[in-house]
Design an enzyme around this catalytic site. Structure first.
Site, PDB file in Angstrom:
ATOM      1  N   LYS A   6       0.821  -1.221   0.000  1.00 33.94           N
ATOM      2  CA  LYS A   6       0.000   0.000   0.000  1.00 33.94           C
ATOM      3  C   LYS A   6       0.854   1.270   0.000  1.00 33.94           C
ATOM      4  O   LYS A   6       0.464   2.289  -0.568  1.00 33.94           O
ATOM      5  CB  LYS A   6      -0.905   0.010   1.231  1.00 33.94           C
ATOM      6  CG  LYS A   6      -1.977  -1.066   1.214  1.00 33.94           C
ATOM      7  CD  LYS A   6      -3.132  -0.712   0.286  1.00 33.94           C
ATOM      8  CE  LYS A   6      -4.243  -1.752   0.335  1.00 33.94           C
ATOM      9  NZ  LYS A   6      -5.185  -1.619  -0.795  1.00 33.94           N
ATOM     10  N   GLU A  50      -9.997   6.726   2.485  1.00 32.97           N
ATOM     11  CA  GLU A  50     -10.926   5.850   3.171  1.00 32.97           C
ATOM     12  C   GLU A  50     -10.143   4.612   3.584  1.00 32.97           C
ATOM     13  O   GLU A  50      -9.111   4.308   3.008  1.00 32.97           O
ATOM     14  CB  GLU A  50     -12.064   5.437   2.231  1.00 32.97           C
ATOM     15  CG  GLU A  50     -11.763   4.237   1.328  1.00 32.97           C
ATOM     16  CD  GLU A  50     -10.654   4.511   0.305  1.00 32.97           C
ATOM     17  OE1 GLU A  50     -10.431   5.693  -0.030  1.00 32.97           O
ATOM     18  OE2 GLU A  50     -10.002   3.548  -0.145  1.00 32.97           O
ATOM     19  N   SER A  79       1.894  -9.895  -0.694  1.00 33.07           N
ATOM     20  CA  SER A  79       1.511  -8.481  -0.648  1.00 33.07           C
ATOM     21  C   SER A  79       1.635  -7.830   0.717  1.00 33.07           C
ATOM     22  O   SER A  79       1.868  -6.632   0.803  1.00 33.07           O
ATOM     23  CB  SER A  79       0.080  -8.326  -1.153  1.00 33.07           C
ATOM     24  OG  SER A  79      -0.789  -9.185  -0.444  1.00 33.07           O
TER      25      SER A  79
END
Lengths: 390, 266, 390, 266
Positions: free
Chosen positions: C82, C104, C370
């Site tokens: 991210k 968000e 990930s």
């Protein structure tokens, strides 16, 4: 096996041959390119080394003095420098044909690093942990178990790290032939302090190279937190012969004027614990007393013998940092740089907060960011909210 | 010449040496127990010092240490209670059993002097191995105190040098592990003890895990004697309340006496 | 702004100029060496890129087929891919002169990455989060606050990610002039899916180079988990023109035969949510239904439009993976390699568990690891202990 | 030619267009309310479709949508209730207000056909901006339905092209933000609306945040009319219980009528 008068091998005779064997195996491995290659491969490909060197522009501006650089050991797999040593000792254990690994752990970080290594290399692993620490660190216990380690509850003494270490040593005594004991810091009998230092010096070696690449020179001062002292020793060692000030921050808990601290060098006396001569927090009869720090990783009554020597020879200065000073510095780094450090590491940052403003803007302070603070979020939250309430 | 080097000990045909924790269950009563062991007919005595981190000991002795610490036990107390025991008639050779940290905290030279005044004959520090012991041993020799070395099955090539410098006796660790009682002993034990004996000028006593009359008899045959620690300490621990009750103390001491006589009865 | 028929800009007119402005700024920045240099510097020096490529020897042996390699996005600062996107969009926001960042978040990972970036760059940051998610992810909320972000509780709708996204868009509509909305996945109106893909393609670009260095060839198959789909899109994109099979694992929750799943491609219908046309989990009237997955990061009713296109054109295959399959694979990786993956990631690993044994030993499977599983330990523990009880 | 293009609407001197949520508080009663609004003297009506994710709307309309969903509201129901309203005498121009996802789910061509059958005149999809609307607009034109575009202060250079293709009316978003009531309007509003009007062949109605008679009057002067949504929807929401009670419904409808007449009284 000595650093000045400190160090040595104060262990039952039962372990002496094993220590001799270990030292021989370590010195042999150290010279073996195949071992070094395998270790380098695991450090790079598994743990993600070299770790980054991060300039902290906002922290630098906020403190208003020396430029602050962070050596990012928190970016290692499992989140701290501990894995450097666990992987190296694990490879050494395999080289020696040992099938079972044991380790002690307090907060669980060294236990997690060791369990991680054991899973990676397919070794059996037992982690000794005090009953009280098992309760406080439930999630780390679960992590170790997920990786297939057996966590052994220690109910002797105060049920914490010191007792877990005693039990690990006892287990080693009883199973010395086929068991490899992985000590997590630069403590314990020779050759552990030397070996762990050598396995952690990659922190300092990388830092020197990176600082020169980034700034063209060595830093003016290097700072690290000190509990047992492995991240500090690994960081400092390659700088010992350079014209660089070195500072270790130890945990002063609620203050060195109270009894609740872990300021071994500031308040301790010389003594022997877990196999080596160093400074210790002890009572008048030579019984070891329970230390205190908000940081579970600095909450140890001893310190690596080489640190004791570096203190006495004044090559490194050691400063006590309280819980509150550490928490303030932790919040600064989170807010200004988006890095949540371990509370251990925050002790080093608290020294930076004091020192940086006294330095010139063209000077450089390098901090060993030994671990990430994810593990500490609950403690931090309790502390922050406790402070608000009180 | 200390009592470990007297003929009564050096020429004994059987040797039984109990370990007990000073100040357990109290300083005074531990002296009573020492005298009781003498009456029971033991050849020497190990006088333990309570310590917070006894990493060569198992849970039984660690708990005895915790009890003793609560009763005011310490190295200082171990010295003064031995003085009391001597005044009350203890004539056995005695060995102070302590970890290295209380010794450093107390001061080694001061300790040796006060051990002499208290009437000790030997000193055993389980976490002071051969390599760390040279200056300690020299100082002990100068003050007629035997520094007792340990030898273990895992000592291997180290046995010879350790035995060469041994004084008083050699403490042979019968099995790997910390002190405590266990059922089985290594089969190669006899040959190993022969080897140790071949290098040693002083008696080789076997200890660690010896808990039954059969064990004692076995080691008195293959070694020069047996040391019993945890089994006796557990017995003392189980009698704590009786020993601390003036009314019942005598009976409890008698039970200890009987327990030891049973151990050496074979 | 289209991938086949998918994508587009289905937003109120109020936002259209901002999207045009954003697209222009993005395309301009993309060509600007100074922007790229600054971004590369932050990725390397702050987040620790390039991330490692790890060979998994024990997992490979255990599954008995293709060689398994792991692209270690879990080693990034904050523990997942991210941050790649958050740092890049943050630099773009600064370049556009925006002072306030909004985002968000569901489980809190994108929120933490965004708060981290905002702290690092000195930007104001508001994170919208459903009331229910705030309750479930208390520690992540605290982490964001520690880094100076404002966490805004969303009490509309079901109080979860979908509602937080609606609220973030509403806030953006009302403050479009000075606010930059950082979307965390390859979803939302054009240019977001394209932009986030471009900011995440570093995963695939690095992987290609590393695979060739390690094995001399490209992998035979590449696997990634898909929720919104940013790690998968970043990993797959550089391989699209190569002869490499690509597989996305989506969350089947308690099974695609139940109503409790998030298998958007397997069970969804075409529709528009949060600004783009893709597949959606919805009822007969076109109302969006709450998805379910044990993994908070895959628990989203939509999917990036480019994935929808890659599915329909059959360039990528997408497979549904249940909670239980993911948990089994998670345990395998922890036990055999000492890596605790995020539960999201475990969905990709579960496919590997099925697929590797069907492949030859000289074939290679590359998995996008990930994120790390530290954040999930409590969920895993509850699941493992729940299973024992039931 | 649909009713928005009739002279009654195109030549009106003042235009007041209320937004209401179909099926709130129930399908039947929402028809009663529509007829009441006609009685109150409004010029046209926006007929909202409840949707799970109304991201261009504020909390008032979102909650009305939640209520309507619970009462069985949907796009299908919005069509059938409008048919009922027409049968019961509704003659106003009406605009269906819905998000794009329900439209796609229903099928656009089918929707246009059924809207014709139900008697709709216009269609407003807030998340279908100019760039995505081309084929939709063409199809609407072919079926005599006005696809109402939105223009916002942030539209800037986009105003001209949007207005050029506008049909029915242009919905001018008076302030940034979602629907809802607010106190202040941008000072440059008058000039901005002038600009929009200069590009548009059809009336420009102002909406978003209009809640008082003063607001309505202000926008009827500087624009070609005013749209009121949240203020009315909140009123309807507050009367939910009365509206659902056959005994009290008439009174509640009268209150709504009075509320609207008050709004347009200036």
């Amino acid at each position: 096996g000595r650093y000045g008068e400190f160090g040595g091998k104060y262990v039952p005779e039962t372990l002496m041959y094993a220590l001799e064997e270990l030292e021989a195996a370590f010195l042999d491995a150290k010279e073996d390119p195949a071992f070094q290659e395998k270790l380098t491969s695991e450090l790079e490909r598994f743990s993600g080394r070299p770790t980054a060197l991060t300039y902290a522009p906002q922290l630098t501006e906020h403190y208003g003095g020396a430029k602050i650089y962070l050596k990012r050991e928190d970016l290692n797999h499992t989140g701290a420098h501990k894995i450097n040593n666990a992987l190296a000792q694990g490879l050494l254990a395999m080289r020696m044909g040992k099938k079972e690994i044991i380790a002690e752990t307090g907060a669980g970080q060294h236990g997690v690093a060791t369990a991680t290594m054991a899973a990676r290399f397919g070794l059996k692993c037992k982690v000794f942990m005090g009953k009280e620490d098992i309760r406080r660190q439930e999630l780390n216990v679960f992590r170790m178990k997920l990786m297939g380690a057996e966590v052994i509850e220690v109910t002797s003494g105060g049920h914490t790290l010191k007792d877990a270490t005693n039990e690990a040593i006892r287990h080693w005594v009883a199973h010395v032939e086929d068991t490899f004991y992985i000590i997590g810091s630069v403590v314990g009998p020779h050759p552990y302090p030397m070996m762990v230092r050598d396995f952690q010096r990659i922190i300092g070696d990388e830092s020197k190279q990176q600082m020169i690449e980034e700034t063209g020179k060595l830093p003016d001062e290097v700072v690290a937190c000190v509990g047992g002292g492995s991240n500090a020793m690994g960081m400092f060692y390659p700088f010992l012969d350079d014209d660089v000030r070195l500072t270790g921050a130890e945990a002063a808990g609620k203050g060195v004027e109270t009894t609740e601290h872990a300021a071994t060098l500031f308040k301790g006396r010389k003594g022997v614990l877990h196999g080596s001569l160093s400074y210790l927090i002890q009572d008048v009869d030579g019984n070891i007393t329970e230390p205190y720090s908000i940081s579970a990783g600095l909450d140890y009554p001893g310190i690596g013998p080489e640190h004791a020597h570096l203190r006495d020879t004044k090559r490194v200065q050691y400063v006590p940092i309280t819980d509150d000073e550490a928490m303030d510095a932790l919040k600064d780094l989170a807010e200004l740089e988006g890095i949540l450090p371990a509370i251990e590491t925050a002790h080093a940052l608290a020294y930076v907060k004091q020192k940086a403003p006294e330095m010139d803007e063209d000077e450089v302070l390098l901090v060993c960011l030994s671990g990430r603070g994810d593990k500490d979020v609950q403690t931090i939250q309790a502390k922050v909210e406790g402070d608000v309430q009180s | 010449m200390n009592r470990l080097n007297n003929e009564a000990f050096t020429k004994a045909t059987k040797r039984f040496v109990p370990y007990m924790m000073s100040s357990d269950p109290s300083p005074e009563v531990s002296v009573d127990i020492a005298l009781t062991l003498q009456e029971a007919g033991v050849e020497a005595l190990e006088w333990g010092v309570p310590f917070s981190d006894p990493l060569a000991d198992g849970p039984v002795i660690q708990e005895a240490g915790q009890r003793a610490l609560k009763r005011g036990g310490s190295l200082t107390k171990a010295l003064s209670t031995m003085k009391d025991a001597r005044e009350r008639g203890l004539t056995l050779p005695t060995v102070l059993f302590t970890y290295v940290n209380p010794v450093l905290s107390f001061g080694f030279e001061k300790l040796v002097q006060e051990m002499g005044e208290a009437g000790f004959d030997g000193l055993l520090i389980p976490d002071l191995p051969y390599e760390e012991s040279h200056s300690y041993r020299e100082y002990c020799q100068k003050h007629d105190l035997s520094l007792i070395p340990l030898v273990a099955p895992s000592s291997r090539s180290r046995v010879e040098k350790i035995c060469k410098d041994a004084d008083g006796f050699v403490y042979y660790v019968t099995s790997l592990g910390v002190t405590g009682t266990r059922q089985e002993f290594s089969e190669t034990l006899k040959a190993e003890i022969e080897t140790v004996k071949s290098f040693s000028r002083v008696p080789v006593l076997a200890g660690f895990g010896i808990s039954t009359p059969e064990h004692v008899s076995f080691f008195q045959k293959i070694a020069d004697g047996a040391i019993v620690g945890s089994a006796l300490v557990r017995k003392i621990g189980s009698l704590e309340e009786d020993l601390l009750d003036p009314e019942r103390k005598h009976g409890a001491l008698n039970e200890i006496k009987g327990f030891v006589q049973e151990l050496i009865s074979y």
